[in-house]
Design an enzyme around this catalytic site. Sequence first.
Site, PDB file in Angstrom:
ATOM      1  NE  ARG A  63     -30.757   1.743-131.244  1.00  0.00           N
ATOM      2  CZ  ARG A  63     -31.816   2.529-131.114  1.00  0.00           C
ATOM      3  NH1 ARG A  63     -31.992   3.523-131.922  1.00  0.00           N
ATOM      4  NH2 ARG A  63     -32.698   2.279-130.186  1.00  0.00           N
ATOM      5  NE  ARG A  85     -35.172   4.070-139.836  1.00  0.00           N
ATOM      6  CZ  ARG A  85     -36.401   4.491-140.023  1.00  0.00           C
ATOM      7  NH1 ARG A  85     -36.635   5.777-140.102  1.00  0.00           N
ATOM      8  NH2 ARG A  85     -37.381   3.632-140.149  1.00  0.00           N
ATOM      9  NE  ARG A 108     -37.234  -0.183-139.906  1.00  0.00           N
ATOM     10  CZ  ARG A 108     -38.547  -0.249-140.069  1.00  0.00           C
ATOM     11  NH1 ARG A 108     -39.076  -0.998-141.009  1.00  0.00           N
ATOM     12  NH2 ARG A 108     -39.342   0.430-139.261  1.00  0.00           N
ATOM     13  CG  ASP A 113     -35.840  -2.271-129.699  1.00  0.00           C
ATOM     14  OD1 ASP A 113     -35.071  -1.442-130.198  1.00  0.00           O
ATOM     15  OD2 ASP A 113     -36.656  -1.991-128.788  1.00  0.00           O
ATOM     16  CE1 TYR A 168     -39.326   3.839-125.001  1.00  0.00           C
ATOM     17  CE2 TYR A 168     -37.767   2.508-123.759  1.00  0.00           C
ATOM     18  CZ  TYR A 168     -38.021   3.520-124.659  1.00  0.00           C
ATOM     19  OH  TYR A 168     -36.996   4.229-125.220  1.00  0.00           O
TER      20      TYR A 168
HETATM   21  O1  1CP Z   1     -26.410  -2.078-133.385  1.00  0.00           O
HETATM   22  C1  1CP Z   1     -27.214  -1.989-132.458  1.00  0.00           C
HETATM   23  O2  1CP Z   1     -26.932  -1.459-131.369  1.00  0.00           O
HETATM   24  C2  1CP Z   1     -28.564  -2.548-132.761  1.00  0.00           C
HETATM   25  C3  1CP Z   1     -29.343  -3.198-131.733  1.00  0.00           C
HETATM   26  C4  1CP Z   1     -30.280  -2.302-130.915  1.00  0.00           C
HETATM   27  C5  1CP Z   1     -30.186  -2.065-129.549  1.00  0.00           C
HETATM   28  C6  1CP Z   1     -29.065  -2.495-128.627  1.00  0.00           C
HETATM   29  C7  1CP Z   1     -31.468  -1.661-131.365  1.00  0.00           C
HETATM   30  C8  1CP Z   1     -31.963  -1.637-132.753  1.00  0.00           C
HETATM   31  N1  1CP Z   1     -32.110  -1.140-130.288  1.00  0.00           N
HETATM   32  C9  1CP Z   1     -31.347  -1.345-129.176  1.00  0.00           C
HETATM   33  C10 1CP Z   1     -31.670  -1.001-127.786  1.00  0.00           C
HETATM   34  C11 1CP Z   1     -32.734  -0.020-127.499  1.00  0.00           C
HETATM   35  N2  1CP Z   1     -33.966   0.102-128.059  1.00  0.00           N
HETATM   36  C12 1CP Z   1     -32.641   0.934-126.456  1.00  0.00           C
HETATM   37  C13 1CP Z   1     -31.466   1.046-125.514  1.00  0.00           C
HETATM   38  C14 1CP Z   1     -30.365   1.866-126.056  1.00  0.00           C
HETATM   39  C15 1CP Z   1     -30.622   3.359-126.141  1.00  0.00           C
HETATM   40  O3  1CP Z   1     -30.809   4.001-125.090  1.00  0.00           O
HETATM   41  O4  1CP Z   1     -30.603   3.865-127.276  1.00  0.00           O
HETATM   42  C16 1CP Z   1     -33.826   1.659-126.452  1.00  0.00           C
HETATM   43  C17 1CP Z   1     -34.191   2.790-125.514  1.00  0.00           C
HETATM   44  C18 1CP Z   1     -34.672   1.127-127.462  1.00  0.00           C
HETATM   45  C19 1CP Z   1     -36.066   1.523-127.769  1.00  0.00           C
HETATM   46  C20 1CP Z   1     -36.252   1.932-129.180  1.00  0.00           C
HETATM   47  N3  1CP Z   1     -35.986   1.138-130.238  1.00  0.00           N
HETATM   48  C21 1CP Z   1     -36.759   3.160-129.670  1.00  0.00           C
HETATM   49  C22 1CP Z   1     -37.301   4.284-128.836  1.00  0.00           C
HETATM   50  C23 1CP Z   1     -36.322   5.331-128.470  1.00  0.00           C
HETATM   51  C24 1CP Z   1     -37.044   6.427-127.697  1.00  0.00           C
HETATM   52  O5  1CP Z   1     -37.043   7.561-128.189  1.00  0.00           O
HETATM   53  O6  1CP Z   1     -37.618   6.155-126.644  1.00  0.00           O
HETATM   54  C25 1CP Z   1     -36.736   3.082-131.069  1.00  0.00           C
HETATM   55  C26 1CP Z   1     -37.172   4.125-132.058  1.00  0.00           C
HETATM   56  C27 1CP Z   1     -36.225   1.794-131.411  1.00  0.00           C
HETATM   57  C28 1CP Z   1     -36.099   1.220-132.772  1.00  0.00           C
HETATM   58  C29 1CP Z   1     -34.800   0.673-133.170  1.00  0.00           C
HETATM   59  N4  1CP Z   1     -34.081  -0.266-132.437  1.00  0.00           N
HETATM   60  C30 1CP Z   1     -32.953  -0.621-133.133  1.00  0.00           C
HETATM   61  C31 1CP Z   1     -32.972   0.125-134.365  1.00  0.00           C
HETATM   62  C32 1CP Z   1     -31.936   0.013-135.451  1.00  0.00           C
HETATM   63  C33 1CP Z   1     -34.116   0.917-134.371  1.00  0.00           C
HETATM   64  C34 1CP Z   1     -34.583   1.838-135.502  1.00  0.00           C
HETATM   65  C35 1CP Z   1     -35.774   1.232-136.130  1.00  0.00           C
HETATM   66  C36 1CP Z   1     -35.999   1.571-137.562  1.00  0.00           C
HETATM   67  O7  1CP Z   1     -35.137   1.358-138.428  1.00  0.00           O
HETATM   68  O8  1CP Z   1     -37.123   1.962-137.874  1.00  0.00           O
END
Ligand code: 1CP
Length: 344
Positions: free
Chosen positions: A25, A29, A38, A75, A151
């Site tokens: 990540r 944010r 965003r 994502d 999910y």
């Molecule tokens: O720099 C980076 O790593 C950005 C790319 C990236 C990656 C590799 C994002 C952007 N998401 C992910 C993978 C991802 N998405 C995972 C695997 C990694 C982990 O375990 O953290 C998972 C579980 C998700 C699912 C996801 N995406 C959630 C749910 C988390 C939960 O509580 O179950 C959420 C809220 C997101 C949104 C998201 N994805 C990425 C960003 C920057 C965001 C935030 C969105 C926003 O700005 O509103």
Amino acid sequence: MIENSPFIKALKKEPLEIPPIWYMRQAGRYMPEYRAVRSKFKNFLDMCKNPDVCCELAMQPIDKFKLDASILFSDILTIPDAFGLKVEFVEGEGPVFRNPIRKRIDIESLPEFNPDDLDYVYKAVSNIRSALPSHIPLIGFCGSPWTLAAYSIEGGSSKDFAFTRNFVAENADISEIFLEKLTNACFIYLKNQVISGANVLQIFDSWANLLSEADYFKYSLKHINKLIHMIKSDPITADIPIILFAREPKCEPIVLADSSADCLSLFWSMDTIDINQLKSKISIQGNLNPAFLLESRDTIKRETYKILDRYKNYPGYIFNLGHGITPNIDPENIKYLTDLVRSY
Ligand code: 1CP
């Protein structure tokens, strides 16, 4: 040349003086530059569907912190969305599926996965590859079949995914079919990312922790093993290093090393594992608890040094966090941490 980059060398288990660094990540944010982009999008997935914006976002942490690897901005939930489950990111709630898997029939009637539905992701990969300096590797990624199924069945995120665990226990046969469909989709998706310019692949098993040891093999690791086998058997993807991230799986890390992944990305709590038995087998990436980045510089330094001391003689060690950067982390601490690792 990408092959000479410290990150690729580490993935090939070469010993290095200074570990390569990137952060899960790293675009997100916590960065004001990210929040500015965003704010122009209501639904997060709409932003992911814009390849120019994805490129801009992926480049932000590279430009700001001079990291050793870039990761595709996208994502893991793009695949369930392409299966027609209609994923939306609701403010303050995380992902919400408008068509979740609730009954057997929802799996039986799933459309064929059409890889072209994710053209926007492959375009983002090629844009980022073109924008990056030629020596910085680009990581493509997907969720593990189990994590995507969790999910999709739950219909969003949850603390314990109780509905999902109940569903798979009661519908083992059809769940297996769903996991196979997801595995095949993940393979084509990752292959297309490689064709578009990804140099490394990471599989995120973010919900590995939900399963008992026996169920972990049955519902998750078996399908990850198959996915890795497919990648390693295809001439287009055979030489692409694979990183496996699994959140607190209830199996020994050596079992994950046997997946034939090239690198194990350790969750932050996995700090008492026996690394000697992993040394000749697999690179390691990790695993500072991101929560320490909310503490004082002294604490950050102490905890980072603990990790660097532990892995200093480990061939193919990559510095990273044990999970993603959270939105409340000060970007100045990311800079501090990066300098700390490089001057150790
Ligand atoms: O720099 C980076 O790593 C950005 C790319 C990236 C990656 C590799 C994002 C952007 N998401 C992910 C993978 C991802 N998405 C995972 C695997 C990694 C982990 O375990 O953290 C998972 C579980 C998700 C699912 C996801 N995406 C959630 C749910 C988390 C939960 O509580 O179950 C959420 C809220 C997101 C949104 C998201 N994805 C990425 C960003 C920057 C965001 C935030 C969105 C926003 O700005 O509103």
